[in-house]
Design a protein around this motif. Structure first.
Motif, PDB file in Angstrom:
ATOM      1  N   GLY A 117       0.587  -1.155  -0.160  1.00  0.00           N
ATOM      2  CA  GLY A 117       0.212   0.018  -0.178  1.00  0.00           C
ATOM      3  C   GLY A 117       0.822   0.999   0.304  1.00  0.00           C
ATOM      4  N   THR A 118       1.733   1.172  -0.037  1.00  0.00           N
ATOM      5  CA  THR A 118       2.788   2.436  -0.085  1.00  0.00           C
ATOM      6  C   THR A 118       3.923   2.580  -1.661  1.00  0.00           C
ATOM      7  N   HIS A 119       3.095   1.907  -2.302  1.00  0.00           N
ATOM      8  CA  HIS A 119       3.801   2.487  -3.967  1.00  0.00           C
ATOM      9  C   HIS A 119       2.838   2.256  -5.002  1.00  0.00           C
ATOM     10  N   GLN A 120       2.622   3.024  -6.263  1.00  0.00           N
ATOM     11  CA  GLN A 120       1.584   2.922  -6.765  1.00  0.00           C
ATOM     12  C   GLN A 120       1.800   1.419  -7.934  1.00  0.00           C
ATOM     13  N   SER A 121       2.948   1.218  -7.835  1.00  0.00           N
ATOM     14  CA  SER A 121       3.266  -0.683  -8.592  1.00  0.00           C
ATOM     15  C   SER A 121       3.681  -1.136  -7.870  1.00  0.00           C
TER      16      SER A 121
END
Length: 163
Positions: A117-121
């Motif tokens: 949940g901390t990076h879009q990819s």
């Protein structure tokens, strides 16, 4: 080139806790287990590729997100990019991987992951960081290896004050 995160939050580094070495630490016949604190000490002073700060100062690496299982010879490091679209996430993970490859006994399987949940990819970054062939290919790139080595040049320095 403009920075993606020009003004990151800077956190106060933790006070380093040094283990007291005993005779057993130097005895090759005594098992010397690795713990999460030891792994954290290896990672905390790595320089961020974009800022003149350490991964600890940017709260990218945290002790509570490192798991070591000596019985299974496994290390899991989860890191938190400073922003959800951080373009440096793969490079940061590669720096973490290289530092551990150079420092830990070969018996350890190391997994490096972006915290959920901390990076879009995050799935794509995690796949790249844990694919041996992709990591090997990345390290064959002289320019990329130079950048990794620059980030690792500060690794192992125990800085307890922020800059």
């Amino acid at each position: 080139m403009a920075l993606l995160n020009a003004n990151p939050i800077v956190y106060e580094p933790t006070v380093s806790t040094f283990r007291v070495e005993t005779e057993a630490d130097f005895d090759d016949d005594v098992a010397d287990p690795i713990d999460s604190e030891e792994v954290y000490e290896l990672l905390r002073s790595i320089s961020d590729p974009e800022h003149p700060l350490t991964l600890e100062q940017l709260n990218v690496t945290q002790l509570q997100h490192i798991v070591v299982d000596n019985d299974q010879n496994h290390v899991l490091v989860e890191f938190t990019p400073t922003i959800p679209h951080c373009s440096m996430a793969t490079l940061i993970g590669l720096c973490i991987r290289v530092r551990l490859l150079r420092s830990l006994p070969e018996r350890f399987k190391v997994d490096i992951k972006v915290r959920k949940g901390t990076h879009q990819s995050e799935n794509a970054v995690n796949k790249q960081l844990n694919d041996k062939e992709r990591v090997a290919a990345a390290l064959e790139n002289k320019h990329l290896l130079e950048v990794v080595n620059q980030c690792l040049a500060t690794a192992g320095r125990n800085e307890t004050t922020s800059h």
